[in-house]
Design a protein around this motif. Structure first.
Motif, PDB file in Angstrom:
ATOM      1  N   ARG A  51     -14.900 -40.854  26.062  1.00  0.00           N
ATOM      2  CA  ARG A  51     -16.261 -40.208  25.894  1.00  0.00           C
ATOM      3  C   ARG A  51     -17.382 -41.353  25.994  1.00  0.00           C
ATOM      4  NH1 ARG A  51     -13.332 -38.470  21.676  1.00  0.00           N
ATOM      5  NH2 ARG A  51     -15.042 -40.048  19.613  1.00  0.00           N
ATOM      6  N   LEU A  52     -17.077 -42.245  25.500  1.00  0.00           N
ATOM      7  CA  LEU A  52     -18.402 -43.638  25.902  1.00  0.00           C
ATOM      8  C   LEU A  52     -18.510 -43.794  27.120  1.00  0.00           C
ATOM      9  CD1 LEU A  52     -20.427 -45.287  25.535  1.00  0.00           C
ATOM     10  CD2 LEU A  52     -18.281 -47.355  25.119  1.00  0.00           C
ATOM     11  N   VAL A  53     -17.744 -43.707  28.036  1.00  0.00           N
ATOM     12  CA  VAL A  53     -17.502 -43.993  29.627  1.00  0.00           C
ATOM     13  C   VAL A  53     -18.118 -42.660  30.250  1.00  0.00           C
ATOM     14  CG1 VAL A  53     -16.095 -44.272  31.459  1.00  0.00           C
ATOM     15  CG2 VAL A  53     -15.385 -45.494  30.082  1.00  0.00           C
ATOM     16  N   ARG A  54     -17.818 -41.538  29.808  1.00  0.00           N
ATOM     17  CA  ARG A  54     -18.292 -39.897  30.019  1.00  0.00           C
ATOM     18  C   ARG A  54     -20.148 -40.235  30.328  1.00  0.00           C
ATOM     19  NH1 ARG A  54     -15.228 -35.864  32.539  1.00  0.00           N
ATOM     20  NH2 ARG A  54     -17.014 -34.493  32.045  1.00  0.00           N
ATOM     21  N   LEU A  55     -20.293 -40.337  29.050  1.00  0.00           N
ATOM     22  CA  LEU A  55     -21.953 -40.792  28.582  1.00  0.00           C
ATOM     23  C   LEU A  55     -22.305 -41.438  29.046  1.00  0.00           C
ATOM     24  CD1 LEU A  55     -23.897 -39.095  26.913  1.00  0.00           C
ATOM     25  CD2 LEU A  55     -23.502 -40.875  24.827  1.00  0.00           C
ATOM     26  N   LEU A  56     -22.108 -43.338  29.093  1.00  0.00           N
ATOM     27  CA  LEU A  56     -22.512 -43.689  30.228  1.00  0.00           C
ATOM     28  C   LEU A  56     -23.135 -43.086  31.340  1.00  0.00           C
ATOM     29  CD1 LEU A  56     -21.066 -46.871  28.562  1.00  0.00           C
ATOM     30  CD2 LEU A  56     -23.551 -46.222  28.484  1.00  0.00           C
ATOM     31  N   ALA A  57     -21.895 -42.852  32.316  1.00  0.00           N
ATOM     32  CA  ALA A  57     -22.000 -42.573  33.365  1.00  0.00           C
ATOM     33  C   ALA A  57     -22.864 -41.179  33.608  1.00  0.00           C
ATOM     34  CB  ALA A  57     -20.587 -41.918  33.751  1.00  0.00           C
ATOM     35  N   VAL A  58     -22.748 -40.588  33.048  1.00  0.00           N
ATOM     36  CA  VAL A  58     -24.100 -39.353  33.375  1.00  0.00           C
ATOM     37  C   VAL A  58     -25.488 -40.300  32.621  1.00  0.00           C
ATOM     38  CG1 VAL A  58     -24.602 -36.786  32.061  1.00  0.00           C
ATOM     39  CG2 VAL A  58     -22.464 -37.237  33.209  1.00  0.00           C
ATOM     40  N   HIS A  59     -25.138 -40.139  31.479  1.00  0.00           N
ATOM     41  CA  HIS A  59     -26.701 -41.095  31.644  1.00  0.00           C
ATOM     42  C   HIS A  59     -27.677 -41.822  32.071  1.00  0.00           C
ATOM     43  CE1 HIS A  59     -29.316 -42.542  28.223  1.00  0.00           C
ATOM     44  NE2 HIS A  59     -29.883 -43.194  28.343  1.00  0.00           N
ATOM     45  N   GLU A  60     -27.354 -42.636  32.811  1.00  0.00           N
ATOM     46  CA  GLU A  60     -27.397 -43.773  34.163  1.00  0.00           C
ATOM     47  C   GLU A  60     -28.201 -42.467  34.909  1.00  0.00           C
ATOM     48  OE1 GLU A  60     -28.736 -46.634  33.203  1.00  0.00           O
ATOM     49  OE2 GLU A  60     -27.770 -46.745  31.589  1.00  0.00           O
ATOM     50  N   THR A  61     -26.835 -41.542  35.488  1.00  0.00           N
ATOM     51  CA  THR A  61     -27.072 -41.006  36.897  1.00  0.00           C
ATOM     52  C   THR A  61     -28.386 -39.647  36.432  1.00  0.00           C
ATOM     53  OG1 THR A  61     -24.584 -41.196  37.225  1.00  0.00           O
ATOM     54  CG2 THR A  61     -26.268 -39.177  38.121  1.00  0.00           C
ATOM     55  N   ALA A  62     -28.519 -38.986  35.336  1.00  0.00           N
ATOM     56  CA  ALA A  62     -29.815 -38.641  35.337  1.00  0.00           C
ATOM     57  C   ALA A  62     -30.766 -39.231  35.294  1.00  0.00           C
ATOM     58  CB  ALA A  62     -29.761 -37.672  33.523  1.00  0.00           C
ATOM     59  N   GLU A  63     -30.953 -40.955  34.259  1.00  0.00           N
ATOM     60  CA  GLU A  63     -32.200 -41.524  34.551  1.00  0.00           C
ATOM     61  C   GLU A  63     -32.446 -41.910  36.763  1.00  0.00           C
ATOM     62  OE1 GLU A  63     -31.816 -43.840  30.641  1.00  0.00           O
ATOM     63  OE2 GLU A  63     -31.018 -44.508  31.439  1.00  0.00           O
ATOM     64  N   GLU A  64     -31.687 -42.347  37.008  1.00  0.00           N
ATOM     65  CA  GLU A  64     -31.688 -41.948  38.143  1.00  0.00           C
ATOM     66  C   GLU A  64     -32.211 -41.133  38.692  1.00  0.00           C
ATOM     67  OE1 GLU A  64     -27.902 -43.964  39.828  1.00  0.00           O
ATOM     68  OE2 GLU A  64     -27.898 -45.585  38.216  1.00  0.00           O
ATOM     69  N   GLU A  65     -31.867 -40.546  38.460  1.00  0.00           N
ATOM     70  CA  GLU A  65     -32.282 -38.920  39.496  1.00  0.00           C
ATOM     71  C   GLU A  65     -33.889 -38.066  38.559  1.00  0.00           C
ATOM     72  OE1 GLU A  65     -31.327 -37.103  42.204  1.00  0.00           O
ATOM     73  OE2 GLU A  65     -30.402 -39.043  41.958  1.00  0.00           O
ATOM     74  N   VAL A  66     -33.753 -38.529  37.347  1.00  0.00           N
ATOM     75  CA  VAL A  66     -35.003 -38.300  36.167  1.00  0.00           C
ATOM     76  C   VAL A  66     -36.404 -39.131  36.640  1.00  0.00           C
ATOM     77  CG1 VAL A  66     -36.135 -36.982  34.407  1.00  0.00           C
ATOM     78  CG2 VAL A  66     -33.734 -36.172  35.436  1.00  0.00           C
ATOM     79  N   VAL A  67     -35.946 -39.851  35.540  1.00  0.00           N
ATOM     80  CA  VAL A  67     -36.915 -41.669  35.036  1.00  0.00           C
ATOM     81  C   VAL A  67     -37.176 -42.357  35.868  1.00  0.00           C
ATOM     82  CG1 VAL A  67     -36.970 -42.889  32.680  1.00  0.00           C
ATOM     83  CG2 VAL A  67     -35.498 -40.800  33.327  1.00  0.00           C
TER      84      VAL A  67
END
Length: 196
Positions: A51-67
């Protein structure tokens, strides 16, 4: 051993119409999942780590695309701030990739995990200080809400709890490898932002 309950973004029933508040809550979820991985063993640890791996992967990808795109254009010095965050993310991803190859019972797992945790926490503090503060100061509520909508769409790609009816970590991971998850997250975020 009593089952650990890891709090998750959304448990507080907040509206999540502010991207900064949402990302701060995700940072809290990531800290909580690190705690859960450290405090458990065997299958419980494997499940928490997945779950940690999945959340880190999605969180960082979303930041790269949005933030990061907003930060590059949205405030003075934003380009350098993003460059620094990307260097931190690269180092964390390399440690994460090494961990992902290990069994969670490997004697080298915990020292590597603690190194990753230190890197991720330093990165989160830098984001909160150098990106999030500027975003909140230079963005109106409509844009904060639009960015939050895109992050929420991404968050749905990496549930921090197993899907109902999917009791094992192995079955939950069958939903897709991390690289494919990151690609789907990019597509989801772009659609949510009207770019897809």
């Amino acid at each position: 051993m009593s089952e650990l309950h890891t709090p998750h973004a959304g448990d507080d029933r907040a509206k999540d119409d502010d991207v900064v508040a949402l990302l701060m809550r995700q940072h809290g979820d990531i800290r909580n999942l690190f705690d859960e991985v450290e405090a458990t063993s065997g299958e419980e640890r494997r499940g928490a780590f997945r779950r940690l791996v999945r959340l880190l992967a999605v969180h960082e990808t979303a930041e790269e695309e949005v933030v990061h795109p907003f930060a590059r254009q949205g405030f003075s010095g934003g380009e350098q701030v993003v460059k620094d965050r990307l260097a931190e993310e690269k180092a964390a991803k390399e440690t994460l990739a090494a961990l992902d190859e290990m069994d969670t019972d490997d004697p080298q797992f915990m020292p590597q995990l603690l190194r990753l945790r230190a890197d991720v926490q330093a990165h989160a503090r830098a984001e909160e200080r150098y990106e999030f503060t500027h975003i909140r100061r230079s963005t109106d509520v409509t844009d904060l809400a639009a960015m939050a909508k895109a992050i929420k769409a991404a968050e749905a790609m990496a549930p921090t709890r197993p899907h109902p009816g999917v009791e094992s970590a192995a079955k939950n991971m069958a939903l897709g490898p991390v690289a494919a998850l990151m690609d789907r997250t990019k597509d989801t975020v772009r659609k949510a932002m009207g770019k897809g």
